[in-house]
Design a protein around this motif. Structure first.
Motif, PDB file in Angstrom:
ATOM      1  N   THR A  79      -6.689 -34.581 -19.110  1.00 15.93           N
ATOM      2  CA  THR A  79      -7.651 -33.486 -19.120  1.00 15.93           C
ATOM      3  C   THR A  79      -8.276 -33.212 -17.762  1.00 15.93           C
ATOM      4  O   THR A  79      -8.876 -32.152 -17.561  1.00 15.93           O
ATOM      5  N   GLN A  80      -8.174 -34.161 -16.837  1.00 15.02           N
ATOM      6  CA  GLN A  80      -8.742 -33.940 -15.503  1.00 15.02           C
ATOM      7  C   GLN A  80      -7.709 -33.382 -14.523  1.00 15.02           C
ATOM      8  O   GLN A  80      -7.938 -33.366 -13.313  1.00 15.02           O
ATOM      9  N   ALA A  81      -6.563 -32.947 -15.034  1.00 20.29           N
ATOM     10  CA  ALA A  81      -5.543 -32.365 -14.159  1.00 20.29           C
ATOM     11  C   ALA A  81      -5.998 -31.007 -13.648  1.00 20.29           C
ATOM     12  O   ALA A  81      -6.595 -30.216 -14.382  1.00 20.29           O
ATOM     13  N   GLY A  82      -5.717 -30.738 -12.380  1.00 25.75           N
ATOM     14  CA  GLY A  82      -6.066 -29.457 -11.780  1.00 25.75           C
ATOM     15  C   GLY A  82      -5.094 -29.109 -10.672  1.00 25.75           C
ATOM     16  O   GLY A  82      -4.465 -29.993 -10.078  1.00 25.75           O
ATOM     17  N   SER A  83      -4.957 -27.829 -10.400  1.00 22.93           N
ATOM     18  CA  SER A  83      -4.014 -27.383  -9.376  1.00 22.93           C
ATOM     19  C   SER A  83      -4.708 -27.256  -8.028  1.00 22.93           C
ATOM     20  O   SER A  83      -5.921 -27.045  -7.945  1.00 22.93           O
TER      21      SER A  83
END
Length: 486
Positions: free
Chosen positions: A386-390
């Motif tokens: 859930t803490q994935a970001g681009s």
């Protein structure tokens, strides 16, 4: 090495120490590549990779006499010959891969043995890597380029080549016509190689001339082919002499080799060199493949420099990483799945750590796939990260990797492996990075579409066109043909 067979008592011990005193060594790596050793197979074995380097050093009178160029005495040497010897994990097959010396590649940041630091450079000939941090930097350059962990390096100069060729009593090579590599009206210089048609056992200075000949064989690619013929010939000669079991041969080879070679630090003892040689002695010549990575002219300087053909290089690097045999007799290596190595430290919950996704799809020379990082960040979120970001920053890469901060150790590796596994990426895609701040997925040019990675299939012996360069006899460029009389 013979002392290990005869015992180390009395005079034998003194000779053993004498041989150890001959060995010159240096650090294994000159910088950080982030590449880790491949996980072991079901039997606990891993591939063996050794970088073989030929230096053009003129640091002493012997090398000046053999190579000329007294004005270069104080110049740092170049790595004019570079070959990676890959021995499969099961020790059933081996391959020797060359990159021509004038091939332009990225050279990573390196540090020399005296502490001098060299910044990374994007486009310089690969032979300059030796000047930018010694043989360890050449090793780091190869690791960064191939994504393959390299266990050791061995380096030899002009005088060392001559000494080794003399010790084995000459190495068989072949030319289809007589050859004389000398200056002519168009091209100055030349190695001086002068051989009659057919087979010759070259030794001494003639062996060095063979390895340095380029113009008479037409190109750097063909020079690598001639060098590979020499390597095959030396292996055949050593096996024919029972060099690993004949005590007399061992003593002569040990004395010559320990004087001729420089090695990476972890090989700095006769016993370790002997152990290494014992891993090579049983490789059959019909399972030894020689190859040169295909190249094309480098557009900004096409007359002097080369560049790797991306598709061909990527395929060969993939075969190396996956330990797929370069010869067609090893198809089982390409069809049997490698066992997974479970991390000793379990991964943390997917939502408990950050993952940064970078779009590197322009790494193959094509335009980047717009929105690729965002797409993969959303994919990871759907898998519980859930803490994935681009990231908006680019990071062009040919291959997709998942890097983690080196300082995070086993926990960072376990977390990165869990990210890779969720996307179908192989374990070889996970890399440690001393500069990384968190786990980072760089989506490379090998994954331009889809949300589940489809691992390229590699088949034993399926080398790209022009790579397999094993030859029984060398062609001679017309200007350098010799009738054997004049």
């Amino acid at each position: 090495m013979s002392v290990l067979i005869l015992g180390t008592a009395g005079a034998g011990y003194l000779y053993y120490e004498h041989l150890n005193g001959n060995i010159r060594s240096g650090g294994r790596a000159g910088g950080e590549s982030g590449v880790k050793k491949a996980p072991p197979n079901a039997l606990g074995d891993t591939p063996l990779n050794i970088l073989l380097i030929g230096s053009d050093s003129r640091a002493d009178e012997k090398n000046i006499a053999l190579g000329g160029g007294r004005n270069d005495k104080d110049r740092k040497p170049l790595a004019d010959v570079q070959m990676l010897l890959h021995v499969s994990a099961d020790r059933e097959n081996a391959s020797i891969i060359s990159i021509p010396r004038d091939t332009v590649v990225p050279i990573p940041a390196c540090k020399d043995k005296d502490g001098t630091s060299y910044a990374a450079t994007a486009n310089r000939p690969i032979n300059e890597s030796l000047q930018r941090g010694g043989p360890g930097c050449t090793l780091t350059t190869w690791e960064t380029l191939t994504g393959t962990y390299i266990d050791h390096w061995l380096m030899v100069d002009f005088a060392g080549v001559v000494a080794m060729a003399d010790e084995v009593g000459g190495v068989p090579v072949c030319v289809k016509t007589g050859v004389w590599d000398k200056s002519n009206g168009i091209v100055k210089g030349g190695s001086g190689l002068k051989l009659k048609q057919g087979y010759t056992d070259v030794q001494g200075e003639q062996a060095l001339q063979w390895l340095r000949t380029r113009h008479a064989f037409g190109s750097d690619q063909n020079r690598a082919k001639a060098q590979h013929m020499y390597m095959n010939g030396m292996m055949k000669k050593l096996q024919g002499q029972n060099a690993w079991t004949d005590t007399g041969r061992l003593m002569g080879l040990a004395e010559t080799a320990t004087n001729a070679l420089q090695v990476s630090d972890e090989l700095k003892s006769v016993s370790k060199l002997f152990d290494l040689s014992m891993q090579l002695k049983n490789v059959k010549l019909d399972r030894l493949t020689t190859a040169t990575v295909p190249t094309s002219p480098y557009a900004p300087n096409p007359k002097a420099w080369l560049q790797l053909v991306p598709s061909a290089a990527d395929k060969m690097w993939s075969m190396l990483r996956d330990d797929v045999a370069f010869d067609k007799n090893g198809d089982k290596a390409g069809t049997k799945p490698k066992p997974s190595s479970k991390p000793k430290t379990p991964a943390e919950a997917p939502g408990s750590f950050a993952v940064t996704v970078v779009n590197g799809t322009d790494g193959g020379g094509e335009s980047p796939v717009e929105g690729r990082a965002g797409t993969m960040a959303e994919t990871l979120k759907g898998k519980g990260f859930t803490q994935a970001g681009s990231s908006k920053e680019g990071g062009g890469r040919k291959d997709t990797i998942v890097s983690y901060p080196k300082a995070d150790g086993d926990q960072g590796k376990a977390n990165a492996q869990s990210v890779a596994k969720s996307l179908g990426l192989p374990e070889s895609a996970v890399r440690a990075d001393a500069k990384a701040e968190n786990i980072t997925l760089v989506v490379g040019a090998d994954w331009r579409e889809g949300t589940v990675y489809k691992r390229p299939t590699t088949i034993a012996g399926d080398l790209p066109e022009g790579a397999d360069d094993k030859a029984t006899c060398m062609d001679v460029y017309s200007v350098y043909k010799w009738d054997g009389k004049s």
